[in-house]
Design a protein around this motif. Structure first.
Motif, PDB file in Angstrom:
ATOM      1  N   ILE A  94       2.604 -27.236  -3.246  1.00 39.21           N
ATOM      2  CA  ILE A  94       3.435 -27.115  -4.400  1.00 39.21           C
ATOM      3  C   ILE A  94       2.424 -26.290  -5.480  1.00 39.21           C
ATOM      4  O   ILE A  94       1.069 -26.925  -5.514  1.00 39.21           O
ATOM      5  N   GLY A  95       2.726 -25.299  -6.307  1.00 41.67           N
ATOM      6  CA  GLY A  95       1.852 -24.750  -6.992  1.00 41.67           C
ATOM      7  C   GLY A  95       2.858 -24.444  -8.317  1.00 41.67           C
ATOM      8  O   GLY A  95       4.095 -24.309  -8.271  1.00 41.67           O
ATOM      9  N   PHE A  96       2.244 -24.466  -9.584  1.00 36.38           N
ATOM     10  CA  PHE A  96       2.720 -24.134 -10.944  1.00 36.38           C
ATOM     11  C   PHE A  96       1.761 -23.590 -11.633  1.00 36.38           C
ATOM     12  O   PHE A  96       0.405 -23.748 -11.762  1.00 36.38           O
ATOM     13  N   ALA A  97       2.111 -22.436 -12.429  1.00 34.05           N
ATOM     14  CA  ALA A  97       1.632 -22.092 -13.635  1.00 34.05           C
ATOM     15  C   ALA A  97       2.520 -21.857 -14.803  1.00 34.05           C
ATOM     16  O   ALA A  97       3.882 -21.407 -14.528  1.00 34.05           O
ATOM     17  N   LEU A  98       1.910 -21.831 -16.040  1.00 26.90           N
ATOM     18  CA  LEU A  98       3.064 -21.595 -17.093  1.00 26.90           C
ATOM     19  C   LEU A  98       2.037 -20.981 -18.369  1.00 26.90           C
ATOM     20  O   LEU A  98       0.934 -21.060 -18.577  1.00 26.90           O
ATOM     21  N   LEU A  99       2.874 -20.069 -19.079  1.00 26.17           N
ATOM     22  CA  LEU A  99       2.362 -19.518 -20.031  1.00 26.17           C
ATOM     23  C   LEU A  99       1.882 -20.582 -21.221  1.00 26.17           C
ATOM     24  O   LEU A  99       2.472 -21.370 -21.322  1.00 26.17           O
ATOM     25  N   PRO A 100       0.901 -20.129 -21.990  1.00 27.18           N
ATOM     26  CA  PRO A 100       0.255 -21.326 -23.072  1.00 27.18           C
ATOM     27  C   PRO A 100       1.490 -21.694 -24.125  1.00 27.18           C
ATOM     28  O   PRO A 100       1.191 -22.933 -24.594  1.00 27.18           O
ATOM     29  N   ASP A 101       2.148 -20.696 -24.496  1.00 31.56           N
ATOM     30  CA  ASP A 101       3.220 -21.091 -25.507  1.00 31.56           C
ATOM     31  C   ASP A 101       4.134 -21.837 -25.156  1.00 31.56           C
ATOM     32  O   ASP A 101       4.835 -22.780 -26.107  1.00 31.56           O
ATOM     33  N   TYR A 102       4.329 -22.308 -23.774  1.00 28.24           N
ATOM     34  CA  TYR A 102       5.356 -23.205 -23.190  1.00 28.24           C
ATOM     35  C   TYR A 102       4.707 -24.563 -22.729  1.00 28.24           C
ATOM     36  O   TYR A 102       5.461 -25.523 -22.228  1.00 28.24           O
ATOM     37  N   GLU A 103       3.252 -24.750 -22.918  1.00 33.01           N
ATOM     38  CA  GLU A 103       2.741 -25.801 -22.522  1.00 33.01           C
ATOM     39  C   GLU A 103       3.070 -27.066 -23.270  1.00 33.01           C
ATOM     40  O   GLU A 103       3.532 -26.925 -24.301  1.00 33.01           O
ATOM     41  N   ARG A 104       2.938 -28.179 -22.681  1.00 36.16           N
ATOM     42  CA  ARG A 104       3.218 -29.429 -23.214  1.00 36.16           C
ATOM     43  C   ARG A 104       4.547 -29.875 -23.783  1.00 36.16           C
ATOM     44  O   ARG A 104       4.843 -30.582 -24.925  1.00 36.16           O
ATOM     45  N   GLN A 105       5.646 -29.267 -23.415  1.00 39.87           N
ATOM     46  CA  GLN A 105       6.784 -29.490 -23.582  1.00 39.87           C
ATOM     47  C   GLN A 105       7.863 -29.941 -22.464  1.00 39.87           C
ATOM     48  O   GLN A 105       8.970 -30.095 -22.433  1.00 39.87           O
ATOM     49  N   GLY A 106       6.939 -30.277 -21.205  1.00 30.58           N
ATOM     50  CA  GLY A 106       7.961 -30.948 -20.185  1.00 30.58           C
ATOM     51  C   GLY A 106       8.473 -29.935 -19.045  1.00 30.58           C
ATOM     52  O   GLY A 106       9.023 -30.198 -18.133  1.00 30.58           O
ATOM     53  N   TYR A 107       8.408 -28.634 -19.436  1.00 26.82           N
ATOM     54  CA  TYR A 107       8.778 -27.465 -18.501  1.00 26.82           C
ATOM     55  C   TYR A 107       8.083 -27.505 -17.048  1.00 26.82           C
ATOM     56  O   TYR A 107       8.966 -27.527 -15.980  1.00 26.82           O
ATOM     57  N   THR A 108       7.132 -27.739 -17.052  1.00 22.77           N
ATOM     58  CA  THR A 108       6.470 -27.715 -15.620  1.00 22.77           C
ATOM     59  C   THR A 108       6.629 -29.115 -14.956  1.00 22.77           C
ATOM     60  O   THR A 108       6.977 -28.900 -13.689  1.00 22.77           O
ATOM     61  N   PHE A 109       6.736 -30.150 -15.581  1.00 24.87           N
ATOM     62  CA  PHE A 109       7.339 -31.453 -14.932  1.00 24.87           C
ATOM     63  C   PHE A 109       8.784 -31.126 -14.265  1.00 24.87           C
ATOM     64  O   PHE A 109       9.047 -31.785 -13.284  1.00 24.87           O
TER      65      PHE A 109
END
Length: 166
Positions: A94-109
Motif C-alpha cells: 500500500i502506498g499513499f501521498a498527500l498535498l501539504p494543505d490536507y495533511e493532519r486531517q485524517g484523509y490519508t488514514f
C-alpha cells in the motif's frame, strides 16, 4: 474516470491524463521528494507520461494501482492512495501521498483504511505490506494505525534502505 471506492469524505478513482497538473504538483512537494524521491516530473507532458506509463499500466496489468484521492464534495484532488506490485517485493504494498494543505486531517488514514478493506474483501489479496523511509515518522504512525507492524529493514538498492511493515 473509474471510481474504485468511496469513504465518508473521499473518492478514490483511477488517474487520467487530465490529472497531469495535479501529479506535477504532488510529486514535487517537499515531503514527496524527501521520502519517495525526485521523479523528475517538471512538465505537464512528463506528468502525463507518468500517468500513462506508470499509474495506468498498473490498472490494466494488475487490476489495481495508485488511485487519485479526491474530496467528494468538490472533486478536488488532494493525494493518492492505492496498491502497488513491485518487482522488489514479494507482496502487494500500500502506498499513499498527500498535498501539504490536507495533511493532519485524517484523509490519508481514511483512504488507507478503505484501501486495505478493498484489497482484502474485493481483490482477495491475503497479505498487504508497506515500505517507508526510516525517517518518515508520519508514515510509520499511519501504517501502525491501519494494522501493519514493523517486520524488518530492507535494502531496495545501494543507499536505499526502507522499513518493511506487514
Amino acid at each position: 474516470m473509474k471510481t474504485i471506492l468511496e469513504t465518508n469524505r473521499l473518492r478514490l478513482r483511477e488517474f487520467v491524463s487530465e490529472d497531469s497538473e495535479f501529479i506535477m504538483q504532488l510529486v514535487n512537494t517537499p515531503l514527496w521528494i524527501q521520502f519517495i524521491g525526485d521523479r523528475n516530473i517538471k512538465t505537464l507532458g512528463v506528468a502525463e507520461e507518468y500517468i500513462q506509463e506508470n499509474l495506468r499500466v498498473g490498472y490494466s496489468k494488475n487490476g489495481f494501482g495508485l488511485w487519485c484521492m479526491e474530496l467528494k464534495t468538490s472533486s478536488t484532488p488532494i493525494g493518492m492512495c492505492g496498491l502497488v506490485k513491485r518487482k522488489s517485493l514479494e507482496n502487494v504494498d500500500i502506498g499513499f501521498a498527500l498535498l501539504p494543505d490536507y495533511e493532519r486531517q485524517g484523509y490519508t488514514f481514511e483512504a488507507a483504511k478503505a484501501t486495505m478493506k478493498y484489497a482484502k474483501d474485493r481483490l482477495k489479496i491475503k497479505k498487504i505490506v508497506a515500505i517507508t523511509d526510516p525517517k518518515n515518522v508520519a508514515s510509520i504512525g499511519l501504517l501502525n494505525k491501519i494494522g501493519l507492524r514493523f517486520e524488518k529493514e530492507l535494502q531496495l538498492s545501494e543507499g536505499d534502505t526502507v522499513l518493511l511493515f506487514s
